[in-house]
Scaffold this motif. Structure first.
Motif, PDB file in Angstrom:
ATOM      1  N   VAL A 160       0.993  -1.059   0.308  1.00 33.05           N
ATOM      2  CA  VAL A 160       0.501   0.130  -0.212  1.00 33.05           C
ATOM      3  C   VAL A 160       1.095   1.648   0.703  1.00 33.05           C
ATOM      4  CG1 VAL A 160      -1.644   1.651   1.407  1.00 33.05           C
ATOM      5  CG2 VAL A 160      -1.677  -1.468   1.220  1.00 33.05           C
ATOM      6  N   CYS A 161       2.170   1.596   0.698  1.00 27.89           N
ATOM      7  CA  CYS A 161       2.762   2.607   1.130  1.00 27.89           C
ATOM      8  C   CYS A 161       3.521   2.959  -0.578  1.00 27.89           C
ATOM      9  CB  CYS A 161       4.035   2.616   1.784  1.00 27.89           C
ATOM     10  SG  CYS A 161       3.384   2.168   3.896  1.00 27.89           S
ATOM     11  N   LEU A 162       4.086   1.499  -1.486  1.00 29.13           N
ATOM     12  CA  LEU A 162       4.859   1.752  -2.641  1.00 29.13           C
ATOM     13  C   LEU A 162       3.635   1.993  -3.678  1.00 29.13           C
ATOM     14  CD1 LEU A 162       7.278  -1.090  -2.251  1.00 29.13           C
ATOM     15  CD2 LEU A 162       7.572   0.931  -2.772  1.00 29.13           C
ATOM     16  N   ALA A 163       2.351   2.172  -3.579  1.00 31.54           N
ATOM     17  CA  ALA A 163       1.241   1.970  -4.552  1.00 31.54           C
ATOM     18  C   ALA A 163       0.875   3.501  -4.336  1.00 31.54           C
ATOM     19  CB  ALA A 163       0.333   0.961  -4.453  1.00 31.54           C
ATOM     20  N   THR A 164       0.518   4.342  -2.723  1.00 36.32           N
ATOM     21  CA  THR A 164       1.246   5.339  -2.935  1.00 36.32           C
ATOM     22  C   THR A 164       1.601   6.908  -3.126  1.00 36.32           C
ATOM     23  OG1 THR A 164      -0.674   4.646  -0.695  1.00 36.32           O
ATOM     24  CG2 THR A 164       0.042   7.602  -1.003  1.00 36.32           C
ATOM     25  N   TRP A 165       2.972   6.007  -3.044  1.00 32.70           N
ATOM     26  CA  TRP A 165       4.176   7.106  -3.440  1.00 32.70           C
ATOM     27  C   TRP A 165       3.971   6.793  -4.925  1.00 32.70           C
ATOM     28  CZ3 TRP A 165       7.817   5.235  -6.377  1.00 32.70           C
ATOM     29  CH2 TRP A 165       9.130   6.056  -6.709  1.00 32.70           C
ATOM     30  N   PHE A 166       3.559   5.588  -5.929  1.00 31.38           N
ATOM     31  CA  PHE A 166       3.628   5.463  -7.434  1.00 31.38           C
ATOM     32  C   PHE A 166       2.985   6.383  -7.551  1.00 31.38           C
ATOM     33  CE2 PHE A 166       2.188   4.238 -11.287  1.00 31.38           C
ATOM     34  CZ  PHE A 166       4.209   3.929 -11.954  1.00 31.38           C
ATOM     35  N   MET A 167       1.829   6.700  -7.219  1.00 32.65           N
ATOM     36  CA  MET A 167       0.492   7.513  -7.907  1.00 32.65           C
ATOM     37  C   MET A 167       0.756   8.143  -7.807  1.00 32.65           C
ATOM     38  SD  MET A 167      -3.362   7.905  -6.184  1.00 32.65           S
ATOM     39  CE  MET A 167      -2.821   8.438  -4.618  1.00 32.65           C
ATOM     40  N   ILE A 168       1.716   9.402  -6.499  1.00 29.41           N
ATOM     41  CA  ILE A 168       1.828  11.131  -6.085  1.00 29.41           C
ATOM     42  C   ILE A 168       2.665  10.953  -7.162  1.00 29.41           C
ATOM     43  CG2 ILE A 168       2.136  12.515  -4.682  1.00 29.41           C
ATOM     44  CD1 ILE A 168       0.084  10.859  -2.315  1.00 29.41           C
ATOM     45  N   GLU A 169       3.452  10.528  -7.104  1.00 25.95           N
ATOM     46  CA  GLU A 169       5.080  10.806  -7.569  1.00 25.95           C
ATOM     47  C   GLU A 169       5.000   9.928  -9.245  1.00 25.95           C
ATOM     48  OE1 GLU A 169       6.960  12.106  -6.501  1.00 25.95           O
ATOM     49  OE2 GLU A 169       6.179  12.485  -4.285  1.00 25.95           O
ATOM     50  N   LYS A 170       4.448   9.306  -9.596  1.00 23.30           N
ATOM     51  CA  LYS A 170       4.634   9.512 -11.074  1.00 23.30           C
ATOM     52  C   LYS A 170       3.242   8.749 -11.843  1.00 23.30           C
ATOM     53  CE  LYS A 170       9.109   8.223 -10.124  1.00 23.30           C
ATOM     54  NZ  LYS A 170      10.540   8.956 -10.817  1.00 23.30           N
ATOM     55  N   THR A 171       2.160   9.185 -11.666  1.00 15.24           N
ATOM     56  CA  THR A 171       0.935   9.414 -11.937  1.00 15.24           C
ATOM     57  C   THR A 171       0.858  10.996 -12.494  1.00 15.24           C
ATOM     58  OG1 THR A 171      -0.928   9.610 -10.067  1.00 15.24           O
ATOM     59  CG2 THR A 171       0.032   7.195 -11.591  1.00 15.24           C
ATOM     60  N   LYS A 172      -0.397  10.854 -13.656  1.00 12.60           N
ATOM     61  CA  LYS A 172      -0.649  12.819 -13.874  1.00 12.60           C
ATOM     62  C   LYS A 172      -1.498  12.968 -12.762  1.00 12.60           C
ATOM     63  CE  LYS A 172      -1.988  13.130 -18.279  1.00 12.60           C
ATOM     64  NZ  LYS A 172      -2.982  12.910 -19.666  1.00 12.60           N
ATOM     65  N   LEU A 173      -2.508  11.715 -12.235  1.00 11.64           N
ATOM     66  CA  LEU A 173      -3.450  12.385 -11.182  1.00 11.64           C
ATOM     67  C   LEU A 173      -2.441  12.884  -9.854  1.00 11.64           C
ATOM     68  CD1 LEU A 173      -6.080  12.495  -9.600  1.00 11.64           C
ATOM     69  CD2 LEU A 173      -5.529  10.377  -8.663  1.00 11.64           C
ATOM     70  N   GLY A 174      -1.354  12.652 -10.199  1.00 13.91           N
ATOM     71  CA  GLY A 174      -0.751  12.614  -8.511  1.00 13.91           C
ATOM     72  C   GLY A 174      -0.107  14.100  -9.479  1.00 13.91           C
ATOM     73  N   ALA A 175       0.579  14.271 -10.258  1.00 13.86           N
ATOM     74  CA  ALA A 175       1.336  15.625 -10.622  1.00 13.86           C
ATOM     75  C   ALA A 175       0.190  16.596 -10.618  1.00 13.86           C
ATOM     76  CB  ALA A 175       1.588  15.308 -12.445  1.00 13.86           C
ATOM     77  N   TYR A 176      -1.437  16.178 -11.206  1.00 11.80           N
ATOM     78  CA  TYR A 176      -2.032  17.431 -10.410  1.00 11.80           C
ATOM     79  C   TYR A 176      -2.405  18.260  -9.224  1.00 11.80           C
ATOM     80  CZ  TYR A 176      -4.166  16.831 -15.632  1.00 11.80           C
ATOM     81  OH  TYR A 176      -4.370  16.256 -16.389  1.00 11.80           O
ATOM     82  N   LEU A 177      -2.420  16.924  -8.443  1.00 15.54           N
ATOM     83  CA  LEU A 177      -2.631  17.504  -6.818  1.00 15.54           C
ATOM     84  C   LEU A 177      -1.174  17.887  -6.257  1.00 15.54           C
ATOM     85  CD1 LEU A 177      -3.096  13.339  -5.213  1.00 15.54           C
ATOM     86  CD2 LEU A 177      -4.043  16.111  -5.411  1.00 15.54           C
ATOM     87  N   ARG A 178       0.046  17.607  -7.167  1.00  9.30           N
ATOM     88  CA  ARG A 178       0.874  18.393  -6.617  1.00  9.30           C
ATOM     89  C   ARG A 178       1.383  20.318  -7.485  1.00  9.30           C
ATOM     90  NH1 ARG A 178       3.754  14.169  -8.249  1.00  9.30           N
ATOM     91  NH2 ARG A 178       4.706  14.997  -9.954  1.00  9.30           N
ATOM     92  N   ALA A 179       0.469  20.064  -8.224  1.00 13.00           N
ATOM     93  CA  ALA A 179       0.658  21.317  -9.079  1.00 13.00           C
ATOM     94  C   ALA A 179      -0.622  21.962  -8.467  1.00 13.00           C
ATOM     95  CB  ALA A 179      -0.214  20.980 -10.587  1.00 13.00           C
ATOM     96  N   ALA A 180      -1.620  21.484  -7.670  1.00 13.90           N
ATOM     97  CA  ALA A 180      -2.375  22.295  -7.082  1.00 13.90           C
ATOM     98  C   ALA A 180      -2.149  22.788  -5.724  1.00 13.90           C
ATOM     99  CB  ALA A 180      -3.987  21.677  -6.986  1.00 13.90           C
ATOM    100  N   THR A 181      -1.083  21.995  -5.217  1.00 15.58           N
ATOM    101  CA  THR A 181      -0.426  22.591  -3.696  1.00 15.58           C
ATOM    102  C   THR A 181       0.422  23.966  -3.901  1.00 15.58           C
ATOM    103  OG1 THR A 181      -0.627  19.980  -2.865  1.00 15.58           O
ATOM    104  CG2 THR A 181       1.046  21.792  -2.001  1.00 15.58           C
ATOM    105  N   GLU A 182       1.470  23.977  -5.034  1.00  8.39           N
ATOM    106  CA  GLU A 182       1.874  24.635  -5.893  1.00  8.39           C
ATOM    107  C   GLU A 182       1.341  26.037  -5.586  1.00  8.39           C
ATOM    108  OE1 GLU A 182       5.454  25.017  -4.862  1.00  8.39           O
ATOM    109  OE2 GLU A 182       5.749  22.536  -4.619  1.00  8.39           O
ATOM    110  N   ASN A 183       0.480  25.964  -6.970  1.00  9.63           N
ATOM    111  CA  ASN A 183      -0.059  27.145  -7.254  1.00  9.63           C
ATOM    112  C   ASN A 183      -1.822  26.612  -7.366  1.00  9.63           C
ATOM    113  OD1 ASN A 183      -1.155  29.637  -8.660  1.00  9.63           O
ATOM    114  ND2 ASN A 183       0.922  30.034  -8.856  1.00  9.63           N
ATOM    115  N   ALA A 184      -2.808  26.790  -6.578  1.00  5.23           N
ATOM    116  CA  ALA A 184      -4.050  26.663  -6.434  1.00  5.23           C
ATOM    117  C   ALA A 184      -4.856  27.071  -7.543  1.00  5.23           C
ATOM    118  CB  ALA A 184      -5.190  26.338  -5.952  1.00  5.23           C
TER     119      ALA A 184
END
Length: 295
Positions: A160-184
């Motif tokens: 579960v930990c590795l799947a979560t890391w992969f989703m946030i760091e390596k997928t388009k959804l994760g990129a959206y989340l990080r982008a929203a954090t930087e500049n909503a």
């Protein structure tokens, strides 16, 4: 069979296994906290209560509805995660523009309310939850006995930990989340529904806590205080790894569980405080945490 500093191998590896089990829960819970803080800047003190809710939902599914462990492992995170969505929409979204302290106080109050409700309904004594038949028994490794269920907890936690890391760091959804954090504002200008992303992210972090609660139910007694006893340690793990660091939460969670297990072997008196001692030392040397980035 060899001995290390007079410690029998059965005792040494037994404590290492217990440390790895504790580390599995530290990793999942601190991962949920890191997701919520790193992406939403919310210090979620309700996390321990939501971990407890996951265990109770599994217990209620079994005793009231006859739903087995495997189904509860899927259902409990969804149910508790949905309560997280409701909390974010009703409360947290209204104070998102305020200082972190307001979120901490709000979630701390919610945790006390949730624990009080479950304590009034079920009391403070632990409720048993049976290990599923498929995971009973264990393996004799020669130097120690490895219970099947505890091995499953470690494997499931790592997956579960590795799947979560992969989703946030390596997928388009994760990129959206990080982008929203930087500049909503800019992210929303590209047509991405940032408020929905925020709500779902909080719900996902809460679901991780509930998943850990279901894993914990057959090992520890299901009781309203089980989250309160753990959350302070988990916050220390998050601080050591670096607030908001996904990989930091995972690596630090498992590592500190093993350190705690070794401490119980060689110096038991310090086992309850060793994580906090490490936290103080890390903050003195690297205030942002081992994997954190300085502001």
């Amino acid at each position: 069979m060899f001995e290390l500093l007079g410690i029998p191998p059965q005792a040494l590896f037994g404590q290492l296994l217990l440390g790895l089990i504790n580390g599995s829960f530290y990793a999942i819970l601190s991962l949920g906290l890191a997701v919520i803080f790193g992406l939403l800047n919310i210090i979620n003190f309700t996390h321990g209560a939501q971990y407890m809710m996951g265990a109770f939902v599994a217990w209620m599914c079994l005793n009231y509805l006859g739903v087995n462990y495997w189904a509860a492992l899927l259902l409990a995170p969804v149910i508790v995660g949905f309560t997280g969505v409701v909390i974010e929409r009703l409360f947290l979204s209204r104070i998102a523009h305020l200082d972190h302290l307001y979120g901490l106080l709000l979630t701390f109050g919610l945790a006390l309310i949730i624990q009080g409700l479950f304590r009034n309904q079920y009391g403070s004594s632990g409720l048993p939850y049976q290990i599923p038949d498929a995971l009973r028994g264990g393996y004799n490794l020669g130097f120690m006995f490895l219970p099947t269920y505890r091995a499953w907890v470690v494997v499931a936690s790592i997956a579960v930990c590795l799947a979560t890391w992969f989703m946030i760091e390596k997928t388009k959804l994760g990129a959206y989340l990080r982008a929203a954090t930087e500049n909503a504002t800019l992210t929303q200008a590209f047509g991405i529904n940032v408020p929905l992303l925020v709500t779902l992210t909080y719900g996902f972090g809460v679901a991780l806590a509930a998943f850990a609660g279901v894993l914990a139910a057959p090992i520890y007694s299901v009781n309203p205080n089980m989250g309160a006893d753990l959350i302070i340690v988990v916050f220390a793990v998050v601080v050591i790894g670096g607030m908001g660091s996904i990989m930091g939460a995972i690596v630090t969670g498992f590592s500190l569980g093993l350190v705690e297990g070794l401490t119980k072997v060689f110096y038991p008196e310090a086992s309850a405080t060793v994580i906090f001692i490490i936290m103080v030392l890390v903050l003195l040397v690297k205030p942002a945490g081992l994997f954190g980035r300085a502001a």
